[in-house]
Write a protein that holds these residues in place. Structure first.
Motif, PDB file in Angstrom:
ATOM      1  N   UNK A 121       5.656   1.182  -9.522  1.00 44.57           N
ATOM      2  CA  UNK A 121       7.047   1.667  -9.538  1.00 44.57           C
ATOM      3  C   UNK A 121       7.492   1.964  -8.113  1.00 44.57           C
ATOM      4  N   UNK A 122       8.579   1.353  -7.708  1.00 45.89           N
ATOM      5  CA  UNK A 122       9.083   1.506  -6.336  1.00 45.89           C
ATOM      6  C   UNK A 122      10.059   2.669  -6.190  1.00 45.89           C
ATOM      7  N   UNK A 123      10.389   3.350  -7.291  1.00 40.00           N
ATOM      8  CA  UNK A 123      11.347   4.445  -7.245  1.00 40.00           C
ATOM      9  C   UNK A 123      10.742   5.726  -6.708  1.00 40.00           C
TER      10      UNK A 123
ATOM     11  N   UNK B  37       9.620  -8.219 -12.770  1.00 41.31           N
ATOM     12  CA  UNK B  37      10.305  -7.086 -12.152  1.00 41.31           C
ATOM     13  C   UNK B  37      11.121  -6.371 -13.221  1.00 41.31           C
ATOM     14  N   UNK B  38      11.016  -5.049 -13.221  1.00 40.43           N
ATOM     15  CA  UNK B  38      11.694  -4.198 -14.199  1.00 40.43           C
ATOM     16  C   UNK B  38      12.718  -3.323 -13.472  1.00 40.43           C
TER      17      UNK B  38
ATOM     18  N   UNK C  98      10.281  -1.718 -10.814  1.00 41.80           N
ATOM     19  CA  UNK C  98       8.836  -1.744 -11.030  1.00 41.80           C
ATOM     20  C   UNK C  98       8.342  -3.185 -10.923  1.00 41.80           C
ATOM     21  N   UNK C  99       7.318  -3.398 -10.112  1.00 43.26           N
ATOM     22  CA  UNK C  99       6.658  -4.691  -9.994  1.00 43.26           C
ATOM     23  C   UNK C  99       5.468  -4.707 -10.962  1.00 43.26           C
ATOM     24  N   UNK C 100       5.380  -5.760 -11.757  1.00 47.89           N
ATOM     25  CA  UNK C 100       4.310  -5.869 -12.746  1.00 47.89           C
ATOM     26  C   UNK C 100       3.538  -7.172 -12.514  1.00 47.89           C
ATOM     27  N   UNK C 101       2.234  -7.034 -12.311  1.00 51.15           N
ATOM     28  CA  UNK C 101       1.347  -8.191 -12.169  1.00 51.15           C
ATOM     29  C   UNK C 101       0.068  -7.939 -12.954  1.00 51.15           C
TER      30      UNK C 101
ATOM     31  N   UNK D 189       7.979   5.201  -2.193  1.00 52.47           N
ATOM     32  CA  UNK D 189       8.143   5.115  -0.736  1.00 52.47           C
ATOM     33  C   UNK D 189       6.859   4.675  -0.042  1.00 52.47           C
ATOM     34  N   UNK D 190       5.701   4.894  -0.702  1.00 50.85           N
ATOM     35  CA  UNK D 190       4.427   4.531  -0.071  1.00 50.85           C
ATOM     36  C   UNK D 190       4.261   3.010   0.061  1.00 50.85           C
ATOM     37  N   UNK D 191       5.100   2.248  -0.677  1.00 46.16           N
ATOM     38  CA  UNK D 191       5.029   0.786  -0.597  1.00 46.16           C
ATOM     39  C   UNK D 191       5.987   0.207   0.440  1.00 46.16           C
ATOM     40  N   UNK D 192       6.826   1.054   1.031  1.00 44.16           N
ATOM     41  CA  UNK D 192       7.816   0.556   1.994  1.00 44.16           C
ATOM     42  C   UNK D 192       7.131   0.175   3.301  1.00 44.16           C
ATOM     43  N   UNK D 193       7.444  -0.987   3.780  1.00 42.68           N
ATOM     44  CA  UNK D 193       6.917  -1.434   5.074  1.00 42.68           C
ATOM     45  C   UNK D 193       7.973  -1.348   6.175  1.00 42.68           C
ATOM     46  N   UNK D 194       9.228  -1.432   5.793  1.00 35.19           N
ATOM     47  CA  UNK D 194      10.285  -1.417   6.816  1.00 35.19           C
ATOM     48  C   UNK D 194      11.630  -1.162   6.149  1.00 35.19           C
ATOM     49  N   UNK D 195      12.481  -0.434   6.865  1.00 30.68           N
ATOM     50  CA  UNK D 195      13.880  -0.276   6.440  1.00 30.68           C
ATOM     51  C   UNK D 195      14.752  -0.634   7.628  1.00 30.68           C
ATOM     52  N   UNK D 196      15.713  -1.513   7.383  1.00 27.57           N
ATOM     53  CA  UNK D 196      16.586  -1.991   8.455  1.00 27.57           C
ATOM     54  C   UNK D 196      18.026  -1.883   7.994  1.00 27.57           C
ATOM     55  N   UNK D 197      18.879  -1.342   8.862  1.00 29.32           N
ATOM     56  CA  UNK D 197      20.275  -1.135   8.463  1.00 29.32           C
ATOM     57  C   UNK D 197      21.256  -1.756   9.445  1.00 29.32           C
ATOM     58  N   UNK D 198      20.815  -2.716  10.232  1.00 22.45           N
ATOM     59  CA  UNK D 198      21.727  -3.339  11.193  1.00 22.45           C
ATOM     60  C   UNK D 198      22.860  -4.085  10.492  1.00 22.45           C
ATOM     61  N   UNK D 199      22.537  -4.799   9.430  1.00 20.81           N
ATOM     62  CA  UNK D 199      23.562  -5.488   8.645  1.00 20.81           C
ATOM     63  C   UNK D 199      23.858  -4.691   7.402  1.00 20.81           C
TER      64      UNK D 199
END
Length: 655
Positions: free
Chosen positions: A78-80, A145-146, A69-72, A94-104
């Motif tokens: 909540x990012x969960x 951050x929580x 959870x991001x708190x400001x 998931x609505x806060x996700x801008x990108x997912x990368x799995x190359x590394x």
């Protein structure tokens, strides 16, 4: 350009992101697996899933998930994400996700207002430990951050409910806590690279659901325990590392440990690298000095047949000859214990299956082609021992019939081949008698043993194997070849099974074939016309009344479909080998098309790896184990074969 990258439009679409997961493992049998959205969709998923040998032979979900959870300015984001009954997803991180990368390593970028946060998941290669690195890329005001851990402490195949048996206590450790829900389990240590504040607030989160289990008709609802949460401030450009493990860690080394693991990773930048990385994930080192191959994830252990079929592709095809020797040298003592009727150690399952020794010889044959001198120094005595063991009819369910020289097995009451589905205590496909791939392997083994015996100067053995092979060559043709031009799947006394199945391909693909070239082509034509599909070779022709192309319905219906129409990618290995063997360079275009189709699967199901099987008609959904050693290994072996043929000068094809 990233190879395994998913943008915001894909990530916020749960119909897409929930059905794609990522797998990371160590070499101790532990793993981390969750959907790319962060929402667990199966009871087998979790951030820390590991075997606990002193409890049982299963995997256990210890840490199910962590909600950040991001708190400001007192506002919480909540990012969960979890699924609850009524098709409710909460929170909707998931609505806060801008990108997912799995190359590394799996990396998620979140944007919450003016906050830009990256999250990288790392699974230790040396310990049962998950590490998550968070970096605050941008923020315009003070940020907290929580972290809220969701605990399971259960078998991966089971689910848990709220109960009063939970030990709610915890103890402080360096920069974190340790806790253990039930007596007998190991402690879970949750630590950070900086000191957090832990707020003890034990509670149950009730009615969490697993959507894929629900759709599969399996149990799918459980309650998860949360002991409390951690909080700390985070500055712009600061990195925080969370460690979850069954051992306490010196938190001062977490950053260096993360970087050490990161440098060991090969980027998943193309199809080959994805398969290569995936093949590493099956390595299993239960203790020093022994190395095996797991059959797959999430529920498979070390299975004898799977180990030997997977071994060449998982090692030799990726230039890891030393690993071939480690695994083979670990397995041979188990085979010797079996053949000498000693007490088995139970690390390798199903070692008594009748074709296991034949597959072990096939694996050794692949090594012989790669490193003849090393083979001659180590393996001829074992090869000859196995051959004499089989010829002496000492195997409990693999008998050499004197009149034919063929090998015979009883499969009426127990599944004896790789088509091993059972229903109501009986094999779904009751293959018994003379099995076509068993006898193709047997002929190949005799010829290979003859080759090695001659090189080693063992003339008596050379003559013996030569005579036996010649008998088998003739009787194989008279037993299995039918007027239609394909091979019977098995012959049991007066019954010749006419179903068109893929097992006949081995009579062409193996180095020594009992078939003449025109019959080899006929077999390939049948497999191509009736069994070839986009994601594998079908286990039964669509012309059969028993054909089932989809793994759907009741558990009974799915079990029946398993080997009555489902397509298996691992069979692409022998199919492509056979096809190139007969058609040489003119067969490369088909082989390339197969690989292009399978490369498309890198972004489906468990991304970067290959499932156990697929529906054999559109939409070709992945089924069974979401990462399967035989599938990955045989595709790697096929890629190596294709590469070798492309380097060869054009050969004429004579049919």
């Amino acid at each position: 350009m990233s190879y395994l990258k998913f943008d915001r439009s894909l990530m916020i679409n749960l119909e897409y992101s929930l059905y794609r997961s990522v797998l990371r493992t160590n070499r101790k049998g532990a793993y981390q697996n969750t959907s790319i959205s962060g929402c667990n969709t199966s009871k087998y998923q979790g951030l820390l899933v590991m075997p606990i040998p002193y409890l049982d032979d299963e995997n256990h979900v210890i840490l199910s998930s962590v909600d950040e959870t991001i708190i400001q300015h007192g506002a919480e984001f909540n990012l969960g994400i979890h699924k609850y009954s009524g098709d409710i997803f909460y929170p909707k991180g998931h609505q806060y996700i801008r990108e997912f990368n799995c190359d590394g390593v799996p990396k998620t970028i979140y944007r919450v207002g003016g906050v830009l946060l990256s999250k990288e998941n790392m699974f230790s290669s040396r310990e049962n430990r998950l590490m998550i690195r968070y970096k605050l890329i941008d923020a315009h005001s003070p940020t907290i951050i929580r972290f809220k851990p969701f605990l399971a402490f259960r078998k991966a195949s089971q689910l848990t409910r709220e109960n009063d048996q939970v030990d709610r206590s915890y103890r402080q450790v360096e920069n974190g806590i340790s806790t253990c829900m039930y007596s007998g389990y190991p402690e879970l240590f949750i630590q950070f690279n900086k000191k957090p504040e832990f707020i003890y607030h034990p509670d149950w989160y009730r009615g969490i659901e697993y959507i894929q289990d629900q759709q599969n008709g399996d149990s799918y609802q459980e309650d998860l325990y949360v002991p409390g949460y951690f909080e700390m401030s985070i500055e712009k450009d600061e990195e925080i590392i969370l460690s979850a493990s069954d051992i306490v860690v010196d938190t001062s080394i977490l950053f260096d440990e993360f970087e050490y693991e990161l440098k060991k990773r090969t980027p998943r930048s193309n199809f080959y690298n994805c398969l290569r990385n995936s093949s590493h994930q099956f390595c299993y080192i239960p203790k020093n000095g022994e190395t095996y191959l797991l059959a797959g994830y999430p529920w498979f252990k070390v299975r004898a047949r799977d180990l030997f079929i997977s071994l060449p592709g998982s090692t030799l095809a990726v230039d890891r000859g030393d690993d071939f020797e480690k695994i083979m040298d670990s397995a041979i003592p188990h085979l010797m214990d079996f053949m000498e009727e000693k007490t088995l150690k139970n690390i390798i399952k199903q070692i008594d299956d009748p074709d296991v020794l034949l597959w072990a010889i096939w694996a050794l044959q692949q090594y012989w082609k790669e490193n003849k001198e090393a083979f001659k120094a180590k393996y001829p005595p074992f090869l000859f021992f196995v051959m004499n063991y089989i010829l002496a009819n000492k195997h409990p369910n693999l008998k050499v019939i004197k009149e034919t020289g063929l090998v015979f097995t009883n499969g009426h009451d127990v599944a004896v081949s790789w088509m091993n589905a059972m229903l109501h205590g009986k094999p779904v496909v009751p293959r018994s008698g003379y099995l076509v791939e068993f006898n193709a392997l047997w002929y190949n083994a005799l010829c290979f043993a003859e080759e090695i015996a001659e090189i080693m100067g063992e003339m008596e053995l050379t003559t013996l194997f030569q005579e036996k092979a010649e008998i088998v060559r003739h009787t194989f043709v008279s037993t299995f070849v039918n007027e239609a031009g394909y091979l019977y799947d098995y012959v049991d006394n007066d019954h010749s099974d006419i179903n068109v199945r893929p097992n006949m391909i081995f009579a062409v693909s193996l180095d020594y074939s009992p078939l003449e070239r025109n019959r080899q082509k006929s077999v390939i034509d049948y497999v191509t016309k009736e069994l070839l599909s986009n994601c594998g070779i079908r286990t039964l022709s669509p012309k059969s009344g028993n054909f089932r192309p989809h793994y759907t319905g009741s558990m009974e219906e799915k079990t029946f479909a398993y080997f009555n129409g489902m397509a298996f990618p691992w069979l692409f290995g022998p199919y492509i080998e056979a096809y190139l063997k007969v058609f040489h360079k003119s067969g490369l275009s088909l082989a390339d098309r197969i690989m292009v189709a399978m490369e498309g699967e890198m972004q489906n199901d468990c991304i970067g790896t290959i499932s156990e099987m697929y529906d054999s008609t559109p939409p070709f959904n992945g089924r069974g184990g979401f990462s399967f050693a035989m599938s990955v290994a045989e595709l790697l072996r096929a890629l190596k074969l294709i590469k070798a043929y492309k380097k060869e000068p054009q050969k004429g094809v004579t049919i």
